[in-house]
Design a protein around this motif. Structure first.
Motif, mmCIF file in Angstrom:
data_model
loop_
_atom_site.group_PDB
_atom_site.id
_atom_site.type_symbol
_atom_site.label_atom_id
_atom_site.label_comp_id
_atom_site.label_asym_id
_atom_site.label_seq_id
_atom_site.Cartn_x
_atom_site.Cartn_y
_atom_site.Cartn_z
ATOM 1 N N LYS A 202 2.481 7.195 -6.920
ATOM 2 C CA LYS A 202 1.651 8.317 -7.373
ATOM 3 C C LYS A 202 2.283 9.665 -7.049
ATOM 4 C CE LYS A 202 -2.553 5.586 -6.714
ATOM 5 N NZ LYS A 202 -3.817 5.429 -5.943
ATOM 6 N N VAL B 263 5.586 8.667 1.771
ATOM 7 C CA VAL B 263 4.735 8.003 2.759
ATOM 8 C C VAL B 263 5.617 7.429 3.864
ATOM 9 C CG1 VAL B 263 2.917 6.297 3.147
ATOM 10 C CG2 VAL B 263 3.166 7.361 0.901
ATOM 11 N N GLU C 249 2.419 1.750 -3.444
ATOM 12 C CA GLU C 249 1.421 2.233 -4.407
ATOM 13 C C GLU C 249 1.207 3.734 -4.266
ATOM 14 O OE1 GLU C 249 -1.916 -0.208 -3.456
ATOM 15 O OE2 GLU C 249 -1.390 -1.775 -4.916
ATOM 16 N N GLN C 250 1.155 4.221 -3.020
ATOM 17 C CA GLN C 250 0.975 5.655 -2.802
ATOM 18 C C GLN C 250 2.205 6.434 -3.267
ATOM 19 O OE1 GLN C 250 0.131 5.462 1.418
ATOM 20 N NE2 GLN C 250 -2.074 5.683 1.075
ATOM 21 N N LEU D 183 0.832 -1.205 0.000
ATOM 22 C CA LEU D 183 0.000 0.000 0.000
ATOM 23 C C LEU D 183 0.870 1.261 0.000
ATOM 24 C CD1 LEU D 183 -2.785 1.301 0.161
ATOM 25 C CD2 LEU D 183 -2.683 1.073 2.653
ATOM 26 N N MET D 184 1.922 1.254 0.811
ATOM 27 C CA MET D 184 2.812 2.416 0.858
ATOM 28 C C MET D 184 3.501 2.641 -0.485
ATOM 29 S SD MET D 184 4.552 2.015 4.640
ATOM 30 C CE MET D 184 5.559 3.478 4.379
ATOM 31 N N LYS E 244 3.791 10.533 -3.908
ATOM 32 C CA LYS E 244 3.706 10.947 -2.510
ATOM 33 C C LYS E 244 4.835 10.323 -1.694
ATOM 34 C CE LYS E 244 -1.368 10.948 -2.769
ATOM 35 N NZ LYS E 244 -2.616 10.364 -2.185
#
Length: 380
Positions: free
Chosen positions: A98, A102, A94-95, A91-92, A100
């Motif tokens: 984009k 994290v 993937e962010q 999840l981290m 960001k």
């Protein structure tokens, strides 16, 4: 044209030539930088640099394919088959893909997809050269685990060593009192030797188990074939098996490759095979087989022994638990062997299962992630 004008013209021409060359070099360099930024491959040298870094560091592309990783990331079982195994880190990443940055501090994750061991970590994911993501992980639970191990070690030692230490003292007194009776001296000396060996065995296995729990990840990881560890574990049990006329048979996909600590994995298999031989009747067979299944290697040890009840199966991996207390103590069993196996397998990102029924034998199956060979040779 005067000489001064000629020299001026030559100087202007040289300066112009140098400027053109510098311009061409700059254009080529910018083109190389742009190609690196838009390429799906990591810039040259980055993979080597990441592999040499301390700690757990890895780089993925926007599809979350692992392109480079440090030794620390592999030791913590964060990766497998070129992918991230931990959902929170997925999840981290993937962010971060984009754009960001994290960060998460002091949260728990499971080691590998199957292991029941957990880690408390701090993780950071950030974009890298627009097409990649850099992930760093720091294990924060090491000191807490070490403190827990120390407390458990003291409790285990005081409980388990109490009986053999008392026995050694009593036997030493009896030996002294029987000094004039050679037969009794021989008898007490044999018992004293037996208790000393048992005491040494318990001490070694407690230290081994504490080390496994304290280190978290194992130290010496390498690509190894399943056949190499099975062959060595079988050899260590061949003499005892032959004495009981028990046949040791191995087979299956022995060319499969796993990534781990060869010495510790041999210890784990040795313990399973030794248990199988110990609890099997004479003129029987112990089988050791390997198979690939869903990116994991399964290694099963099957015996034709006395088997276990459902209640015994549920407790068999507890420290110091013995299914047959009297028989285990009389033969030097410590009740730590299967607990050690469980910790070794868990530290490799795997798990261990057992099937057993009274009078029908037992099958212990360990599962460990299969290694990616990438066409490289593996150790035999």
């Amino acid at each position: 044209m005067s000489a001064s004008l000629v020299l001026l013209a030559l100087g202007v021409g040289a300066v112009a030539g140098i400027a053109v060359v510098l311009l061409i070099i700059w254009v080529l360099r910018q083109r190389q930088v742009d190609e690196e930024r838009t390429s799906g491959d990591l810039p040259r040298g980055v993979s080597l640099l990441v592999s040499k870094l301390d700690g757990a560091v890895f780089i993925v592309d926007k599809s979350l394919n692992v392109l480079a990783s440090s030794e620390g990331a592999n030791k913590l079982s964060l990766l497998g088959q070129g992918r991230i195994l931990i959902p929170e880190l997925v999840l981290m990443a993937e962010q971060a893909a984009k754009g960001k940055d994290v960060s998460r501090e002091d949260f728990e994750i499971s080691r590998g997809p199957l292991g029941d061991a957990t880690l408390t970590i701090t993780a950071h994911a950030s974009p890298f050269r627009s097409r990649f993501v850099l992930v760093t992980v720091v294990d924060r639970g090491e000191y807490q685990r070490l403190d827990d191990v120390r407390r458990e070690f003291v409790a285990n030692v005081s409980h388990e060593l109490k009986t053999p230490i008392a026995s050694v003292g009593l036997l030493a007194e009896a030996l002294q009192e029987a000094a004039d009776d050679p037969e009794m001296v021989r008898h007490f000396a044999e018992r004293l030797t037996s208790e000393a060996e048992r005491l040494g065995s318990i001490t070694r296995e407690i230290i081994e188990l504490s080390r496994l729990q304290g280190e978290g990840a194992l130290a010496e990881f390498e690509s190894i074939t399943v056949q190499s560890i099975i062959d060595q574990a079988v050899d260590q049990n061949r003499v005892v098996a032959k004495a009981k006329k028990i046949k040791l048979v191995s087979g299956g996909e022995l060319d499969a490759v796993i990534y781990g600590d060869s010495a510790r994995l041999i210890v784990a298999l040795n313990n399973l095979i030794a248990n199988a031989v110990h609890y099997s009747p004479e003129n029987s067979q112990v089988g050791i087989g390997a198979v690939r299944r869903n990116s994991f290697i399964e290694i099963a040890v099957t015996d034709q022994g006395i088997g276990m009840t459902k209640e015994e199966v549920e407790r068999v991996f507890e420290r110091f638990y013995r299914t047959d207390q009297a028989r285990s103590r009389s033969t030097g069993g410590t009740g730590l062997g299967l607990s050690i196996v469980k910790h070794i397998v868990s530290n490799h990102g795997g798990d261990i299962r057992v099937w057993s029924a009274p009078g029908k034998g037992s099958t212990f199956t360990i599962r460990i992630p299969e290694a990616e060979t990438n066409g490289k040779d593996t150790s035999a």
